[in-house]
Write an enzyme that holds these catalytic residues in place. Structure first.
Site, short mmCIF file in Angstrom:
data_model
loop_
_atom_site.label_atom_id
_atom_site.label_comp_id
_atom_site.label_asym_id
_atom_site.label_seq_id
_atom_site.Cartn_x
_atom_site.Cartn_y
_atom_site.Cartn_z
N ASP A 62 -24.52 -5.84 -25.85
CA ASP A 62 -24.46 -6.82 -27.09
C ASP A 62 -24.51 -5.98 -28.26
O ASP A 62 -25.47 -5.29 -28.79
CB ASP A 62 -25.68 -7.80 -26.95
CG ASP A 62 -25.76 -8.71 -27.98
OD1 ASP A 62 -24.96 -8.58 -29.22
OD2 ASP A 62 -26.61 -9.30 -28.24
N SER A 142 -9.77 -7.39 -40.78
CA SER A 142 -8.67 -8.56 -40.71
C SER A 142 -8.35 -8.75 -41.92
O SER A 142 -8.90 -8.37 -43.01
CB SER A 142 -9.57 -9.82 -40.26
OG SER A 142 -8.67 -11.02 -40.52
N TYR A 155 -15.90 -16.55 -40.19
CA TYR A 155 -15.21 -15.09 -39.80
C TYR A 155 -14.69 -14.34 -41.20
O TYR A 155 -14.67 -13.17 -41.13
CB TYR A 155 -13.95 -15.52 -38.95
CG TYR A 155 -13.06 -14.37 -38.38
CD1 TYR A 155 -13.43 -13.56 -37.30
CD2 TYR A 155 -11.95 -14.09 -39.01
CE1 TYR A 155 -12.66 -12.51 -36.77
CE2 TYR A 155 -11.17 -13.05 -38.57
CZ TYR A 155 -11.54 -12.47 -37.41
OH TYR A 155 -10.63 -11.26 -36.80
N LYS A 159 -15.71 -10.54 -41.92
CA LYS A 159 -14.66 -9.50 -41.98
C LYS A 159 -14.92 -8.88 -43.36
O LYS A 159 -14.24 -7.79 -43.52
CB LYS A 159 -13.18 -9.82 -41.47
CG LYS A 159 -13.25 -10.10 -40.09
CD LYS A 159 -13.75 -8.92 -39.09
CE LYS A 159 -13.43 -9.13 -37.87
NZ LYS A 159 -13.92 -8.14 -36.91
#
Length: 258
Positions: A62, A142, A155, A159
């Site tokens: 993890d 990203s 997200y 990023k």
């Protein structure tokens, strides 16, 4: 095999599928030994078996757990003598705008995508410093981490954190005269199970409308192997003078094509 990373050891998070799997297979073909980490034990062990026990090790991890990072790097050192390349690839994707995203989902995404990469850089840097030749940290960011994306607020923010974390780590290594580089990769979209199956919050509809249009899908979505080729370059000595860079692999995402 040309051996572009011959003799190197790479730890690749999220290596059980998608881009991480493509990274692991390509690194192994080019002469590296790989430590594949993932929560999916069955798939991760299958990738390691495909490569072969002499060149691959699977470790359940993890990435948001500091204990798991310490354990994974210890196993890499015990089995292969340490690492030369760290690929922070594992991540989760959640679709939702600022109005749709609840706090618990925001925190879940930040835990994995931000905290996990911080821990990887922190403990990976310590492991790379044990090698006199240094090494390379490769962070998967990203285009959403550069320009933002309305449908993925959590997200995109995570990023963005990876993007600036990368520059901070690179600047630190340069200031300390460490022979360690840290760069980020910025795809637009990749045809992986995570991307293609994630649904928009509250609707159950595909998060990526482009998947309805095969023509746009071919021109705008990369394959995992496209990303792996850049990951290989950044882990090889060919990129020894590239540090703190945002490497876009987006087929001209920011260009206006009319």
């Amino acid at each position: 095999m040309s051996g572009r990373v011959s003799g190197k050891v790479a730890l690749i998070t999220g290596g059980a599928s998608g881009v991480g799997k493509a990274d692991a297979l390509l690194y192994a073909r080019e002469g590296a030994r790989v430590v594949i980490t993932d929560l999916n034990e069955e798939a991760g062990r299958a990738v390691a078996a495909e490569i072969g026990s002499d060149s691959a090790l699977f470790v359940r991890q993890d990435i948001a757990s500091e204990e798991d990072w310490i354990a994974a790097l210890a196993q890499a050192k015990e089995r292969f003598g340490g690492i030369d390349v760290l690929v922070n690839n594992a991540a989760i994707l959640a679709m939702g705008s600022i109005e749709e995203t609840p706090l618990d989902l925001w925190q879940k995404v930040q835990r994995v995508n931000s905290d996990g990469y911080f821990l990887g850089c922190k403990h990976g840097l310590a492991a790379l410093r044990e090698k006199p030749t240094g090494g390379s940290i490769i962070n998967m960011s990203s285009m959403a981490g550069i320009g933002g994306q309305s449908s993925t607020v959590a997200y995109s923010a995570s990023k963005g954190a990876v993007t600036t974390l990368t520059k901070s780590v690179a600047a630190h290594c340069k200031a300390q005269l460490y022979p360690i580089r840290c760069n980020s990769i910025h795809p637009d979209g990749i045809m992986t199970p995570m991307v293609m199956t994630t649904k928009r919050l509250g609707t159950g509809k595909p998060g990526y409308i482009r998947e309805k249009d095969p023509k746009q899908l071919m021109t705008r979505m990369a394959k995992p192997e496209d990303i792996a080729n850049l990951v290989l370059f950044l882990g090889s000595d060919e990129s020894r003078f590239i540090n703190g860079a945002e490497m876009r692999i987006d087929n001209g995402y920011l260009m206006w094509a009319d």
